[in-house]
Design an enzyme around this catalytic site. Structure first.
Site, short mmCIF file in Angstrom:
data_model
loop_
_atom_site.label_atom_id
_atom_site.label_comp_id
_atom_site.label_asym_id
_atom_site.label_seq_id
_atom_site.Cartn_x
_atom_site.Cartn_y
_atom_site.Cartn_z
N TYR A 1 57.20 45.60 27.89
CA TYR A 1 55.77 45.91 27.90
C TYR A 1 55.01 44.61 27.66
CZ TYR A 1 56.94 50.90 27.18
OH TYR A 1 57.43 52.19 27.28
N PHE B 1 54.72 59.63 28.90
CA PHE B 1 53.51 60.10 29.58
C PHE B 1 53.15 61.50 29.08
CE2 PHE B 1 54.92 57.46 33.53
CZ PHE B 1 54.51 56.31 32.90
N PRO B 2 53.08 61.71 27.76
CA PRO B 2 52.90 63.07 27.24
C PRO B 2 51.54 63.68 27.54
CG PRO B 2 52.71 61.48 25.46
CD PRO B 2 53.19 60.72 26.66
N LEU B 3 50.57 62.84 27.88
CA LEU B 3 49.22 63.37 28.15
C LEU B 3 48.98 63.64 29.63
CD1 LEU B 3 47.14 61.02 25.83
CD2 LEU B 3 47.64 63.43 25.46
N GLY B 4 49.88 63.23 30.50
CA GLY B 4 49.57 63.29 31.92
C GLY B 4 48.49 62.25 32.23
#
Length: 291
Positions: free
Chosen positions: A59, A213-216
Protein backbone atom coordinates in the site's frame (compact mmCIF):
# COMPACT_ATOMS: atom_id res chain seq x y z
CA UNK A 1 -16.92 3.66 22.22
CA UNK A 2 -16.40 -0.09 22.38
CA UNK A 3 -17.05 -2.90 19.92
CA UNK A 4 -17.58 -6.62 20.52
CA UNK A 5 -14.44 -8.76 20.54
CA UNK A 6 -13.42 -12.03 18.90
CA UNK A 7 -10.35 -14.28 18.97
CA UNK A 8 -8.01 -13.76 16.04
CA UNK A 9 -4.47 -15.11 15.70
CA UNK A 10 -4.11 -15.62 19.44
CA UNK A 11 -5.46 -12.17 20.32
CA UNK A 12 -8.81 -10.93 21.58
CA UNK A 13 -9.56 -8.14 19.10
CA UNK A 14 -12.36 -5.72 18.32
CA UNK A 15 -14.71 -7.13 15.68
CA UNK A 16 -14.55 -3.80 13.89
CA UNK A 17 -10.96 -3.24 12.85
CA UNK A 18 -9.23 -0.62 10.75
CA UNK A 19 -7.73 -1.03 7.28
CA UNK A 20 -4.87 1.22 6.14
CA UNK A 21 -5.54 1.02 2.39
CA UNK A 22 -6.95 4.56 2.22
CA UNK A 23 -3.99 6.21 3.95
CA UNK A 24 -1.74 6.57 0.84
CA UNK A 25 -2.62 8.85 -2.06
CA UNK A 26 -5.07 8.17 -4.91
CA UNK A 27 -4.86 4.65 -6.31
CA UNK A 28 -3.16 3.53 -3.08
CA UNK A 29 -0.03 5.22 -4.38
CA UNK A 30 2.25 7.85 -2.92
CA UNK A 31 2.05 9.86 0.29
CA UNK A 32 -1.16 10.89 2.05
CA UNK A 33 -2.69 14.22 1.09
CA UNK A 34 -2.41 15.19 4.77
CA UNK A 35 0.11 13.09 6.71
CA UNK A 36 -0.78 14.64 10.07
CA UNK A 37 -4.45 13.81 9.51
CA UNK A 38 -3.55 10.23 8.55
CA UNK A 39 -1.55 9.83 11.75
CA UNK A 40 -4.37 11.38 13.74
CA UNK A 41 -7.05 9.04 12.43
CA UNK A 42 -4.94 5.99 13.27
CA UNK A 43 -4.41 7.20 16.82
CA UNK A 44 -8.12 7.96 17.09
CA UNK A 45 -8.93 4.39 16.04
CA UNK A 46 -7.02 3.05 19.05
CA UNK A 47 -8.60 5.68 21.31
CA UNK A 48 -12.01 4.30 20.27
CA UNK A 49 -11.09 0.71 21.13
CA UNK A 50 -9.81 -0.70 17.83
CA UNK A 51 -7.28 -3.48 18.48
CA UNK A 52 -7.02 -4.98 14.96
CA UNK A 53 -5.24 -3.11 12.17
CA UNK A 54 -4.91 -4.53 8.66
CA UNK A 55 -2.13 -3.24 6.43
CA UNK A 56 0.28 -4.22 3.63
CA UNK A 57 3.70 -3.02 2.55
CA UNK A 58 2.43 -2.77 -1.04
CA UNK A 59 0.00 0.00 0.00
CA UNK A 60 1.82 3.08 -1.21
CA UNK A 61 4.06 1.12 -1.67
CA UNK A 62 5.54 1.27 1.88
CA UNK A 63 3.53 4.39 2.71
CA UNK A 64 0.81 2.78 4.86
CA UNK A 65 3.32 0.87 6.97
CA UNK A 66 5.50 3.93 7.47
CA UNK A 67 2.52 6.04 8.57
CA UNK A 68 1.33 3.22 10.84
CA UNK A 69 4.71 3.04 12.55
CA UNK A 70 4.95 6.81 12.94
CA UNK A 71 1.48 6.96 14.44
CA UNK A 72 1.51 4.01 16.82
CA UNK A 73 5.02 2.73 17.55
CA UNK A 74 5.76 1.51 20.20
CA UNK A 75 2.60 -0.50 19.77
CA UNK A 76 0.17 -1.34 22.61
CA UNK A 77 0.42 -4.94 23.76
CA UNK A 78 -3.24 -5.60 22.91
CA UNK A 79 -2.88 -4.44 19.27
CA UNK A 80 -2.85 -7.06 16.50
CA UNK A 81 -1.29 -5.91 13.24
CA UNK A 82 -2.07 -8.06 10.21
CA UNK A 83 -0.28 -7.63 6.91
CA UNK A 84 -0.30 -9.23 3.47
CA UNK A 85 2.35 -10.60 1.13
CA UNK A 86 2.31 -12.10 -2.35
CA UNK A 87 1.87 -8.80 -4.23
CA UNK A 88 4.15 -6.02 -5.47
CA UNK A 89 3.31 -2.78 -7.28
CA UNK A 90 4.47 -2.15 -10.82
CA UNK A 91 5.82 1.23 -11.96
CA UNK A 92 2.46 1.79 -13.69
CA UNK A 93 0.74 1.33 -10.28
CA UNK A 94 -0.45 -2.15 -11.24
CA UNK A 95 -0.85 -4.97 -8.70
CA UNK A 96 1.41 -7.88 -9.61
CA UNK A 97 1.60 -11.38 -8.09
CA UNK A 98 4.90 -12.04 -6.35
CA UNK A 99 4.81 -15.30 -4.39
CA UNK A 100 8.10 -17.08 -5.08
CA UNK A 101 9.98 -18.14 -1.93
CA UNK A 102 12.60 -15.39 -2.27
CA UNK A 103 9.98 -12.73 -2.95
CA UNK A 104 7.91 -13.75 0.06
CA UNK A 105 10.91 -13.80 2.40
CA UNK A 106 11.91 -10.32 1.20
CA UNK A 107 8.36 -9.02 1.66
CA UNK A 108 8.12 -10.39 5.19
CA UNK A 109 11.44 -8.76 6.08
CA UNK A 110 10.33 -5.47 4.49
CA UNK A 111 7.19 -5.52 6.65
CA UNK A 112 9.21 -6.26 9.78
CA UNK A 113 11.64 -3.42 9.08
CA UNK A 114 9.10 -0.75 8.13
CA UNK A 115 6.71 -1.63 10.95
CA UNK A 116 9.51 -1.81 13.50
CA UNK A 117 8.59 -5.31 14.66
CA UNK A 118 10.53 -8.43 15.57
CA UNK A 119 7.60 -10.66 14.62
CA UNK A 120 4.49 -10.18 12.49
CA UNK A 121 1.33 -11.22 14.37
CA UNK A 122 -0.61 -12.32 11.27
CA UNK A 123 0.51 -12.57 7.64
CA UNK A 124 -1.93 -13.25 4.82
CA UNK A 125 -0.77 -14.88 1.60
CA UNK A 126 -2.58 -13.05 -1.20
CA UNK A 127 -3.49 -15.50 -3.97
CA UNK A 128 -5.33 -15.08 -7.24
CA UNK A 129 -8.52 -16.91 -6.41
CA UNK A 130 -11.05 -14.08 -6.44
CA UNK A 131 -10.41 -12.57 -9.86
CA UNK A 132 -8.66 -9.37 -8.69
CA UNK A 133 -5.12 -10.74 -9.03
CA UNK A 134 -3.54 -13.13 -11.49
CA UNK A 135 -2.31 -16.31 -9.77
CA UNK A 136 1.45 -16.42 -9.31
CA UNK A 137 3.39 -19.04 -11.26
CA UNK A 138 4.78 -20.47 -8.02
CA UNK A 139 2.77 -23.50 -6.83
CA UNK A 140 0.47 -22.54 -3.98
CA UNK A 141 1.88 -25.16 -1.59
CA UNK A 142 5.41 -23.89 -2.18
CA UNK A 143 4.41 -20.32 -1.36
CA UNK A 144 2.42 -21.31 1.73
CA UNK A 145 5.18 -23.65 2.88
CA UNK A 146 7.73 -20.84 2.64
CA UNK A 147 5.64 -18.73 5.03
CA UNK A 148 5.16 -21.71 7.35
CA UNK A 149 8.95 -21.98 7.61
CA UNK A 150 9.07 -18.33 8.71
CA UNK A 151 6.81 -19.23 11.63
CA UNK A 152 9.43 -21.74 12.73
CA UNK A 153 12.10 -19.03 12.40
CA UNK A 154 10.10 -16.63 14.57
CA UNK A 155 9.37 -14.01 11.91
CA UNK A 156 5.62 -14.75 11.80
CA UNK A 157 3.12 -15.66 14.50
CA UNK A 158 0.12 -16.85 12.46
CA UNK A 159 -0.79 -17.28 8.80
CA UNK A 160 -3.92 -16.33 6.88
CA UNK A 161 -5.17 -16.53 3.31
CA UNK A 162 -6.53 -13.76 1.09
CA UNK A 163 -8.38 -13.90 -2.20
CA UNK A 164 -8.92 -17.65 -2.09
CA UNK A 165 -11.30 -20.22 -3.48
CA UNK A 166 -12.70 -22.76 -0.98
CA UNK A 167 -10.26 -25.37 -2.29
CA UNK A 168 -7.29 -23.40 -0.97
CA UNK A 169 -8.36 -23.84 2.65
CA UNK A 170 -7.78 -27.61 3.08
CA UNK A 171 -4.65 -27.49 0.93
CA UNK A 172 -3.17 -24.83 3.21
CA UNK A 173 -4.33 -26.49 6.44
CA UNK A 174 -2.50 -29.67 5.47
CA UNK A 175 0.75 -27.68 5.79
CA UNK A 176 0.07 -25.08 8.50
CA UNK A 177 -2.98 -23.84 10.43
CA UNK A 178 -5.06 -21.09 8.80
CA UNK A 179 -5.75 -18.35 11.35
CA UNK A 180 -8.02 -16.23 9.13
CA UNK A 181 -9.32 -15.74 5.60
CA UNK A 182 -9.67 -12.38 3.88
CA UNK A 183 -11.88 -12.21 0.77
CA UNK A 184 -14.02 -9.62 -0.98
CA UNK A 185 -17.49 -9.66 0.59
CA UNK A 186 -19.99 -6.93 1.36
CA UNK A 187 -23.65 -6.03 1.25
CA UNK A 188 -23.57 -5.66 -2.54
CA UNK A 189 -20.82 -8.07 -3.60
CA UNK A 190 -21.28 -11.61 -2.27
CA UNK A 191 -18.51 -13.17 -4.37
CA UNK A 192 -16.73 -14.21 -1.18
CA UNK A 193 -19.71 -16.24 0.06
CA UNK A 194 -18.22 -19.65 -0.92
CA UNK A 195 -15.01 -18.85 0.96
CA UNK A 196 -17.04 -17.70 3.97
CA UNK A 197 -19.02 -20.94 3.89
CA UNK A 198 -15.78 -22.93 3.78
CA UNK A 199 -14.49 -21.02 6.81
CA UNK A 200 -17.67 -21.74 8.75
CA UNK A 201 -17.44 -25.46 7.94
CA UNK A 202 -13.71 -25.81 8.64
CA UNK A 203 -13.00 -27.67 11.86
CA UNK A 204 -14.65 -27.37 15.25
CA UNK A 205 -14.58 -23.55 15.20
CA UNK A 206 -15.16 -21.27 12.19
CA UNK A 207 -12.06 -19.69 10.69
CA UNK A 208 -12.35 -15.92 11.28
CA UNK A 209 -13.42 -14.21 8.06
CA UNK A 210 -12.14 -10.68 7.35
CA UNK A 211 -14.02 -9.15 4.41
CA UNK A 212 -12.13 -6.52 2.44
CA UNK A 213 -13.98 -3.68 0.68
CA UNK A 214 -16.57 -4.08 3.48
CA UNK A 215 -18.45 -0.91 2.54
CA UNK A 216 -18.78 -1.55 -1.18
CA UNK A 217 -18.51 1.56 -3.36
CA UNK A 218 -19.96 5.01 -2.72
CA UNK A 219 -22.12 4.53 -5.81
CA UNK A 220 -23.50 1.24 -4.50
CA UNK A 221 -24.38 2.87 -1.18
CA UNK A 222 -26.65 5.25 -3.08
CA UNK A 223 -28.96 2.35 -3.92
CA UNK A 224 -32.43 3.73 -3.08
CA UNK A 225 -33.38 0.50 -1.33
CA UNK A 226 -30.46 0.88 1.08
CA UNK A 227 -31.18 4.58 1.51
CA UNK A 228 -34.75 3.81 2.52
CA UNK A 229 -33.65 1.24 5.10
CA UNK A 230 -31.01 3.60 6.51
CA UNK A 231 -33.53 6.40 6.87
CA UNK A 232 -35.98 4.10 8.61
CA UNK A 233 -33.48 2.94 11.23
CA UNK A 234 -31.84 6.38 11.50
CA UNK A 235 -28.34 5.41 10.42
CA UNK A 236 -25.91 6.27 7.63
CA UNK A 237 -25.79 3.91 4.67
CA UNK A 238 -22.16 3.01 5.46
CA UNK A 239 -23.18 2.10 9.00
CA UNK A 240 -25.94 -0.15 7.70
CA UNK A 241 -23.53 -1.89 5.32
CA UNK A 242 -21.14 -2.63 8.19
CA UNK A 243 -23.98 -3.58 10.54
CA UNK A 244 -25.19 -6.15 8.01
CA UNK A 245 -21.75 -7.79 8.01
CA UNK A 246 -21.63 -7.87 11.81
CA UNK A 247 -25.12 -9.38 11.99
CA UNK A 248 -24.52 -11.80 9.11
CA UNK A 249 -22.28 -14.12 11.14
CA UNK A 250 -20.31 -13.72 14.41
CA UNK A 251 -17.05 -14.89 12.81
CA UNK A 252 -16.93 -11.86 10.46
CA UNK A 253 -14.48 -9.05 11.29
CA UNK A 254 -14.86 -6.04 8.96
CA UNK A 255 -11.86 -3.73 8.46
CA UNK A 256 -13.25 -0.45 7.08
CA UNK A 257 -10.61 2.14 6.31
CA UNK A 258 -10.79 5.90 6.10
CA UNK A 259 -8.54 8.93 6.25
CA UNK A 260 -11.22 11.04 7.98
CA UNK A 261 -11.85 10.98 11.72
CA UNK A 262 -15.58 11.68 11.28
CA UNK A 263 -15.96 8.64 9.03
CA UNK A 264 -13.95 6.55 11.49
CA UNK A 265 -16.30 7.38 14.35
CA UNK A 266 -19.31 6.75 12.12
CA UNK A 267 -17.97 3.36 11.06
CA UNK A 268 -17.27 2.25 14.63
CA UNK A 269 -20.82 3.16 15.64
CA UNK A 270 -22.04 0.45 13.24
CA UNK A 271 -21.88 -2.05 16.11
CA UNK A 272 -24.75 -0.18 17.76
CA UNK A 273 -26.70 -0.19 14.49
CA UNK A 274 -26.19 -3.97 14.15
CA UNK A 275 -27.80 -4.49 17.53
CA UNK A 276 -30.93 -2.71 16.24
CA UNK A 277 -31.36 -4.71 13.03
CA UNK A 278 -34.47 -6.89 13.03
CA UNK A 279 -35.01 -10.11 11.11
CA UNK A 280 -37.13 -8.13 8.65
CA UNK A 281 -34.30 -5.61 8.17
CA UNK A 282 -31.84 -8.42 7.49
CA UNK A 283 -34.18 -9.99 4.94
CA UNK A 284 -34.39 -6.67 3.09
CA UNK A 285 -30.64 -6.19 3.23
CA UNK A 286 -29.95 -9.75 2.08
CA UNK A 287 -31.85 -8.89 -1.12
CA UNK A 288 -29.50 -6.02 -2.03
CA UNK A 289 -26.75 -8.16 -3.59
CA UNK A 290 -25.74 -6.86 -7.01
CA UNK A 291 -25.03 -9.35 -9.82
Amino acid sequence: MTTPTIRLAGHSVSRLGYGTMQLPGPGVWGPPADRDAAIGVMRAALDHGVTHIDTADFYGPAVANEVLREALHPYPENLLIATKVGVVRGPDRSWLPAASPSQLVNQVHDNLRRLGLDRLDLVYLRVGGDGLLQPDSTPFEESWGTLAELIDKGDIGHLGLSGITPEHLPRAAAIAPVAAVQNRFNLFDRSGAPALAACRAHGAEPVPFVPYFPLGTAEQRQDPRLTAIAQRIQAATAQVALAWLLAHHPSILPIPGTSHRTHLEQNLAAAEVAARLTDADMTELDALAHP
